[in-house]
Enzyme design. Structure first.
Site, PDB file in Angstrom:
ATOM      1  N   LYS A 150       0.885  -1.161   0.000  1.00  0.00           N
ATOM      2  CA  LYS A 150       0.000   0.000   0.000  1.00  0.00           C
ATOM      3  C   LYS A 150       0.926   1.214   0.000  1.00  0.00           C
ATOM      4  CE  LYS A 150      -4.473   1.261   1.797  1.00  0.00           C
ATOM      5  NZ  LYS A 150      -5.255   1.253   0.567  1.00  0.00           N
TER       6      LYS A 150
HETATM    7  N1  PXG Z   1      -7.641  -2.865  -3.139  1.00  0.00           N
HETATM    8  C1  PXG Z   1      -7.032  -1.668  -3.297  1.00  0.00           C
HETATM    9  C2  PXG Z   1      -6.185  -1.441  -4.481  1.00  0.00           C
HETATM   10  C3  PXG Z   1      -7.223  -0.652  -2.340  1.00  0.00           C
HETATM   11  O1  PXG Z   1      -6.603   0.518  -2.505  1.00  0.00           O
HETATM   12  C4  PXG Z   1      -8.661  -2.169  -1.100  1.00  0.00           C
HETATM   13  C5  PXG Z   1      -8.423  -3.123  -2.071  1.00  0.00           C
HETATM   14  C6  PXG Z   1      -9.480  -2.540   0.096  1.00  0.00           C
HETATM   15  O2  PXG Z   1      -8.658  -2.748   1.216  1.00  0.00           O
HETATM   16  P1  PXG Z   1      -9.174  -2.500   2.696  1.00  0.00           P
HETATM   17  O3  PXG Z   1      -8.019  -2.843   3.561  1.00  0.00           O
HETATM   18  O4  PXG Z   1      -9.560  -1.049   2.786  1.00  0.00           O
HETATM   19  O5  PXG Z   1     -10.331  -3.385   2.909  1.00  0.00           O
HETATM   20  C7  PXG Z   1      -8.083  -0.889  -1.241  1.00  0.00           C
HETATM   21  C8  PXG Z   1      -8.426   0.195  -0.269  1.00  0.00           C
HETATM   22  C9  PXG Z   1     -10.642   5.146  -2.325  1.00  0.00           C
HETATM   23  C10 PXG Z   1      -9.456   4.576  -1.629  1.00  0.00           C
HETATM   24  O6  PXG Z   1     -10.712   6.374  -2.475  1.00  0.00           O
HETATM   25  C11 PXG Z   1      -9.288   3.190  -1.400  1.00  0.00           C
HETATM   26  C12 PXG Z   1      -8.121   2.713  -0.741  1.00  0.00           C
HETATM   27  C13 PXG Z   1      -7.199   3.619  -0.378  1.00  0.00           C
HETATM   28  C14 PXG Z   1      -7.358   4.952  -0.613  1.00  0.00           C
HETATM   29  C15 PXG Z   1      -8.500   5.453  -1.225  1.00  0.00           C
HETATM   30  O7  PXG Z   1     -11.528   4.403  -2.752  1.00  0.00           O
HETATM   31  N2  PXG Z   1      -7.752   1.413  -0.460  1.00  0.00           N
END
Ligand code: PXG
Length: 289
Positions: A150
């Site tokens: 991330k």
């Molecule tokens: N895949 C990716 C590529 C992500 O960035 C998730 C899956 C879900 O992961 P979590 O741990 O949150 O269940 C993410 C989440 C947005 C945004 O604006 C999304 C994420 C980070 C920043 C912004 O939709 N990450």
């Protein structure tokens, strides 16, 4: 609004970092998006673990223990009197020169925590379900920039997001280099068919919401499968949904013009969403105001 910046709480207008920060120059850093529900930070430990794993691979040492980092998240929520909100935790490599070499970043990494309210997809999309498409931009290959990191370098996802919005969609499926389904630009993908809940195994971020949903499914005696998934399987699933910290769990009713199941949010999807909402009420680090 108070922002946490390197151990201090400062006003928003004073929360500044240098234009020589490698996070700004190169996307060189790590981040997390975290939610709190009713004064509980959902799965804070898992978010902190994932952040430290990303930093370990990037060889960034924030100069803080995991406990200090977790405490800083809670301090920021309290300072902003936020009970239900979204936390953005950022660690950038810090100031360097105009070259790539991270060894030239002699200062300390910048640790920034922003606590704010969350913007969700419109409520009606949770009732009716959302339509998505597959976009041309594929996931980064794990031997180039591993999707499990991330990192602050999110251009891969931003390019895909642009392709989705230019075509009039909120989200997009990105395929892996080998053509299998990877994930969406900010969410993990699930399909349900004939008693089995499936999600891609690698080539995607190990989502905290995704892990919670897999645990809930097992408790509900639903079989789970993590492995290769094709678009054909998505089109012919009984149900489909996406998971992410921001979106929580959002039903998908059409992919690339193909209707999924009966074109309405599925029963298993609804059950898992209910169970997830229950979980957010009891799972997490509790804090007082
Ligand atoms: N895949 C990716 C590529 C992500 O960035 C998730 C899956 C879900 O992961 P979590 O741990 O949150 O269940 C993410 C989440 C947005 C945004 O604006 C999304 C994420 C980070 C920043 C912004 O939709 N990450």
């Amino acid at each position: 609004m108070k922002i946490y910046l390197n151990g201090k709480l400062v006003e928003k207008q004073d929360a500044r970092v240098s234009v020589f920060d490698h996070g700004f120059l190169y996307g060189d850093g790590a981040f997390e998006g975290i939610r709190s529900y009713g004064s509980r930070v959902f799965r804070l430990d898992q978010h902190i673990d994932r952040l430290y794993e990303t930093m370990h691979t990037l060889m960034i040492d924030p100069g803080m223990t995991k406990k200090q980092m977790s405490d800083a998240v809670v301090v920021t929520l309290r300072a902003n009197k936020i009970k239900d909100g979204y936390i953005r935790l950022i660690v950038s490599r810090g100031d360097g020169d105009l070259g790539l070499d991270p060894r030239k970043c002699l200062g300390r990494p910048n640790v920034i925590i922003i606590a704010d309210k969350i913007t969700l997809y419109p409520a009606e999309l949770y009732q009716k379900g959302m339509e998505i498409i597959t976009v041309p931009t594929a996931k980064n290959s794990p031997n180039a920039l591993n999707p499990q990191l991330k990192s602050l370098n999110y251009l891969n996802n931003i390019l895909a997001k642009m392709e989705a919005s230019l075509s009039g969609y909120n989200e997009a499926i990105m395929l892996e280099q080998n053509g299998y389904v990877g994930e969406c630009t900010g969410d993990n993908v699930f399909i349900y068919k004939d008693g089995v809940l499936s999600t891609p195994h690698l080539g995607r971020l190990k989502g905290i919401t995704c892990a919670a949903i897999l645990e809930l499914a097992l408790k509900m005696k639903i079989k789970v499968f993590e492995g290769y998934i094709t678009r054909h399987e998505v089109y012919n699933a009984n149900e489909c949904f996406l998971t992410g910290t921001a979106a929580e769990l959002i039903p998908i009713v059409k992919v690339d013009g193909r209707v999924i199941g009966n074109g309405k949010p599925g029963l298993v999807t609804k059950k898992l969403l209910d169970a997830f909402h229950q979980l957010t009420k009891k799972d997490g680090v509790k804090y007082d105001m």
